[in-house]
Every structure is written in C-alpha cells, then in structure tokens.
Design an enzyme around this catalytic site. Structure first.
Site, PDB file in Angstrom:
ATOM      1  N   HIS A 578       0.851  -1.200   0.000  1.00 55.28           N
ATOM      2  CA  HIS A 578       0.000   0.000   0.000  1.00 55.28           C
ATOM      3  C   HIS A 578       0.884   1.245   0.000  1.00 55.28           C
ATOM      4  O   HIS A 578       2.120   1.167   0.073  1.00 55.28           O
ATOM      5  CB  HIS A 578      -0.976  -0.004   1.180  1.00 55.28           C
ATOM      6  CG  HIS A 578      -0.342  -0.062   2.532  1.00 55.28           C
ATOM      7  ND1 HIS A 578       0.477   0.919   3.040  1.00 55.28           N
ATOM      8  CD2 HIS A 578      -0.430  -1.009   3.523  1.00 55.28           C
ATOM      9  CE1 HIS A 578       0.866   0.611   4.255  1.00 55.28           C
ATOM     10  NE2 HIS A 578       0.344  -0.574   4.585  1.00 55.28           N
ATOM     11  N   CYS A 605       3.353  -4.517   6.732  1.00 64.07           N
ATOM     12  CA  CYS A 605       3.014  -4.306   5.330  1.00 64.07           C
ATOM     13  C   CYS A 605       4.202  -3.694   4.586  1.00 64.07           C
ATOM     14  O   CYS A 605       5.210  -3.312   5.181  1.00 64.07           O
ATOM     15  CB  CYS A 605       1.804  -3.382   5.221  1.00 64.07           C
ATOM     16  SG  CYS A 605       0.281  -4.134   5.864  1.00 64.07           S
TER      17      CYS A 605
END
Length: 630
Positions: A578, A605
């Site tokens: 992301h 992430c």
C-alpha cells in the site's frame, strides 16, 4: 621325595621342508626300564595313529634343574622331523610322547598326550587390500590371509586365475608382511601378526584383458613344491574376485592457459584402455571441429597412482604440453580431448576423455554506477579474438539496438586472477579487467541501455572486433531525491502482459521492490517494509502469492493510521502492499513518507509511493508470486 608325576612339554611345532618338526621334552620316573622313546601323531578325527618315530633323547639340563628327582630328566629332550604323508592339518591332531619297554612301542608303555596341535575346525579370514597395476609393468597384489593352521601351512603362494578363460595365469611366492592390525582383530590365532602378503607379477606375461573377471588366491600350504600349484600336502585358500573395469578412466586439468602460440595444458590422464593403446594425445576442438593436436609423453605422477592404483599405468599419467594453434581459430565453444590410441598419428582405435567445454568469449559488467551525471563502469572481458586487437571500447545502445554513445577505454589489462581461474582457456583472461568513468551525455541519462565492451583493431572502435554485450541496464532511472508522490523510476511502468515470467522480489534490507521477468529486473520501486525486532522483520519472509483482496483505502483505528491503494499478499487483507501511511484525516504522514526507500518501519506491510501503489493495485494479477527476503 620321589616325583611320581608324568611331566612333559611341547616346546615347538612347525612345518619345514615338507616335514612336521616337533621339539620338547618328556620326563617321568614311570619310564624306568622303558628305553624306547617314540613320538606319535594321532588323528582324533579319523580315530587312528597316522605316524610314529623312535627318537634319541637329547640333553635337557634345564629340565633336570627343575625336576632333580626324576631319573633321566637331564636326557628327556626330543627333536623330531616327521614326513607329512598321511598328516591332515584340517583334522584334530594330537602329539603323543611314549616310553616303551618293547622295540615296537606297542606294549609296556607310558604315554603323555599333549594338547591338540589342531582342533579340526579350520577357519579362514582374508582381505585383498590392493590390486595395483599403476606402474604399467607389474601387477602387485597386497592383502592378508589368516587361517587357524598358519603355523603348519606356512608356505604362501599367490595365484591369479582368469575366470573368463578358466585358466591359471600365474603364481608367485608371497612376501610375508607384518600385520599387527590383523593380529589385533584375531588375537587368538597363532601367526596372525605375520598374515600380510604382497606378490608381484609381470604384466607383459599376464596379458590382462579389461572387462575380464579375475580370482586372486592366497594359498597357505605345507608344501612349497610346484610353487604352490597342486601341492601334495595340506593347504587352505583365501580367494578374492577382482573385475578389471573395461572403461575405468580419470583425468585432471591442473592448469590451462591460452597464449599467442597456442593452448598450454598441464594435468594427467589415465585409462584402463591404454593397456593396448600406448599413444597419448591432447586435442583441441572449436565448435566440435579439431583445430590442434599434439602427442604427449606421459610422466611420473605417484599422487595419481596412490588414488587410482587399479588403473593401468596411472603412475605415469602426467603431461605438460603446448597445443600449437592460432587463438583466433577458437571463436566458439572450446573443448579439450585426452586420447589414448593404438596409432602413432593419434587416430586408429582410440578412447577419449572429454574435458568440459568452455566459452572462448566471456565477460561481466561488475559495476554500472550512476552518480549524478557521472557514469562509472567496471568489469572484465576475455576473448580469444582479442589477439592483435589492442583497442577497447564501451558502446551504449538503446532498446532498439541503435547506438547512443561510445567511448574508448584506456584503463585496461587489469589483473583478474579470478577470471583466469574460471576461464583459463581464454587468451589474456588473467589480465581481462577494465574500468571507465565519464560524464554522461544527455541522451544517456535516465535511459535503459545495452552496454557492449569491444576489442578492436581500429582506433575508432570499428574494423575487426569482438564484443561482449550486457543485459538491459538502467542509467539513472531511479528518481532522486525520493518523492513519495512520484513513481520510483523515470521510466514508464512495464506492461506485465508482455512479460514471460513476471514475479515480485522484495528485499527488506535494501528497501526495494523489484519487478522481475525471469532473472531480469524490469522496474524497481522504493519501499519501506517491517521494522526489525531482535534481528527479525515484522514483514514475513518466504514465498507468497498476490491475493484477490485489494481496495482504494483503509484506516486502522488501533494503529492510528491508514493507507491508500492496497493489495493483499497474505492472510487475505492482513499483510498488504500500500501507499505510505495516512492519518485519520487521510493526509500522508510526513515522517513516514520521508523513510520511503531509506529505512524499515512498517508494522508488517510493504509501503510504496502513491503512484507505485496505484499501479500495483491495478496491474499486478492475482496469483503473482512474491518472494520476500532480508
């Protein structure tokens, strides 16, 4: 006090000159008036006497000293030699000492039965340690043979049989070798310490045939007549099967160097087939066609013989030679052949060993480094075609093969021992290094190019040349300074539909995501992966696959941050690619954005720039392989 016992001792028992030789003593007061002294061999296995002999007593002052009250103890000794006729050492044999009043010894007697000479249970243990034909002139066999009747079957012969022709080829007397290692294993077998043997045969007379099976027999015999062949006395055999391998062969190239005069080669070559093919050759091929050969006279290599004693003449397997040729004639794949043949010219009936093929043109671009507008290139290039081509160039091509720029390389012939070790058969490989630094012209900046290193005979870089070409190289494609609002590269994103083997490689420690096509990097993205705790990143490492879950934005209240343009790769929405993180209002966090491509810091992430994350969400197919490592 008068000694009333029957006393005796068997001091020695052996076989010599086809006779059983016994010595000892027998003293007893019960032998008074029994003047006839006999030594008898009794076969307990067959239950009968097999031989006897009357003996004249010998002086034994040592016995008289110990037993002074036994009449005649000082003349109680005996030393007798009994013919081996009817004596079978495979049976249980016992020696009897008899004093008798009768001349035939069959009446009015007193006997002493010694402990059995043999127990009737003959056992053999044996091992062939070596079958050595390494000197090309002799077969030398070594090993050991233990038998429970060794003190008597003490004539040892080594016999060699050809199982294919079913004939005895030769027999040779064995030289006895001291073997304390064998005695340690068989401590209760008399003579085990002298159970080793070695024997030598003339190879020229044997005429061994590769592929035939042979039997080596170690024969322990009482009779040395006929060199151990068909002995008339007792014997026991230990046999060993030996297959002379048809195609056993070995070689080593110790060193190789291509020179202006040809290929220098040093090493060794050995083959069982050289037994009937005495001529040795070194042959050089280019793309499978011969470009040079030379006969070699093989020299002493005792180190080879030590390892390959079973290969014919391996002790004389060394060579050092120059195969005269023009290096430029080797312009493809070079291969060396080591040949044994029956033809002095190197043809005829031959057997070859092939050395692995090598390239005649090799290179590597070790470093292509962009610093602002400056470009530094270093590497190495080795080619047989470089002979008489003194000029070197770096040439830059665009993706369509059009030349963008060229520059002559002046810092050349740099020492590269590492290259020579891998490519010894390429001319000047030991001095194949180069380096060049220069300011890039505008048409090279922010480009993907192919780089050519060229040897040429033309000062301008054309003429006759030999090239080594790189894969696709990015020159300053990574955007600097890093900007989370911009794509990571100046170059456009790849079309993944046109890639044959698209996958994603994440390097946590490098803060990079590489878009791959097979082994080639087609695009590089700045990233921030999970922070490290005790040396372990919060981003899981291993192989994963892009999942179907993806979306425009999310916010995690417990973490106090969110992100845009996310794509899941693990646990269906837990671990994501992301953008850099956003706050509760959707604004990108400045500090976290400043760490993009610089440091680790996520909760697990993988953070990307905004355009990179957007492209990733819309273009990376579900199921794409993702490899993450440190």
């Amino acid at each position: 006090m008068i000694d009333q016992q029957n006393r005796a001792n068997l001091d020695h028992a052996t076989v010599n000159n086809n006779h059983l030789v016994l010595s000892g003593w027998h003293a007893t007061n019960m032998a008074l008036n029994k003047p006839h002294h006999f030594i008898i061999i009794y076969d307990q296995t067959s239950g009968r006497e097999v031989t006897r002999q009357e003996v004249t007593n010998l002086a034994r002052p040592d016995v008289a000293k110990v037993f002074p009250t036994i009449a005649g103890a000082g003349q109680s000794g005996f030393d007798v030699q009994l013919p081996l006729t009817n004596i079978n050492f495979n049976h249980e044999l016992q020696v009897v000492s008899r004093y008798s009043a009768s001349t035939d010894g069959n009446s009015d007697y007193i006997d002493y039965w010694f402990a059995p000479l043999t127990n009737g249970r003959v056992e053999n243990w044996e091992n062939l340690d070596n079958f050595d034909i390494s000197d090309g002139q002799h077969l030398v066999v070594t090993g050991w043979h233990v038998t429970t009747v060794m003190p008597f079957e003490n004539q040892q012969t080594i016999l060699l049989y050809d199982m294919e022709s079913n004939e005895l080829l030769a027999a040779a007397p064995a030289t006895i070798v001291h073997r304390p290692d064998v005695a340690k294993v068989y401590p209760n077998v008399p003579g085990a310490e002298n159970s080793g043997f070695t024997a030598s045969f003339d190879l020229a007379k044997l005429k061994l045939v590769p592929g035939h099976n042979y039997i080596v027999t170690s024969r322990s015999s009482t009779n040395s007549d006929n060199n151990g062949i068909n002995p008339e006395g007792n014997y026991n055999d230990g046999s060993f099967k030996v297959t002379l391998p048809t195609n056993q062969q070995a070689y080593s190239i110790d060193s190789m160097q291509m020179t202006k005069d040809g290929l220098k080669v040093t090493g060794w070559m050995a083959s069982q087939q050289s037994m009937h093919r005495p001529y040795a050759y070194v042959i050089v091929l280019n793309n499978g066609k011969e470009v040079g050969r030379t006969a070699v006279k093989l020299a002493s290599r005792p180190d080879v013989a030590k390892v390959y004693s079973g290969i014919y003449d391996s002790a004389n397997s060394g060579f050092s030679t120059l195969v005269a040729l023009n290096p430029t004639a080797v312009n493809g794949t070079m291969q060396v052949i080591l040949r044994f043949t029956d033809d002095p010219a190197g043809n005829g009936n031959f057997v070859d060993q092939y050395v692995p093929a090598t390239s005649s043109n090799a290179g590597n671009f070790d470093k292509v480094q962009v610093n602002g507008n400056g470009l530094y290139v270093s590497g190495w290039h080795a080619s047989n075609q470089a002979v008489n081509k003194p000029y070197e160039y770096l040439i830059f091509l665009n993706q369509n093969g059009q030349e963008l720029y060229r520059q002559r390389v002046l810092d050349i012939n740099r020492s590269r021992a590492d290259v020579a070790k891998v490519y010894p058969g390429i001319y000047n490989s030991d001095r194949s290094g180069y380096q060049l630094g220069f300011n890039m012209p505008a048409n090279l900046q922010h480009q993907q190019v192919y780089i050519i290193h060229r040897f040429t005979d033309d000062p301008a870089g054309n003429g006759n040349f030999s090239d080594y070409r790189s894969g696709l190289v990015s020159l300053g494609l990574m955007r600097l300074p890093i900007d989370y609002r911009q794509p990571s590269e100046y170059a456009p994103y790849p079309n993944v539909r046109q890639l044959g083997n698209f996958w994603i490689h994440v390097r946590i420690g490098q803060n990079r995501v590489y878009l791959m096509d097979g082994n080639n990097v087609v695009y590089t993205m700045y990233c921030t992966a999970g922070y490290y705790q005790n040396g372990v990143s919060t981003t899981p490492t291993g192989t994963f696959y892009v999942q179907a879950e993806r979306g425009n934005s999310f916010y995690n209240g417990s973490l106090g941050e969110g992100a845009n343009y996310w794509t899941s790769f693990l646990q269906h929405g837990v671990y994501l690619f992301h953008t850099v993180p956003t706050d509760a209002r959707g604004n990108y966090k400045p500090y976290e954005a400043s760490q993009l491509g610089v440091n680790q810091g996520s909760h697990g992430c993988i953070r990307l720039s905004v355009p990179d994350a957007y492209w990733f969400m819309h273009n990376v197919p579900t199921g794409t392989r993702v490899v993450i490592d440190n």
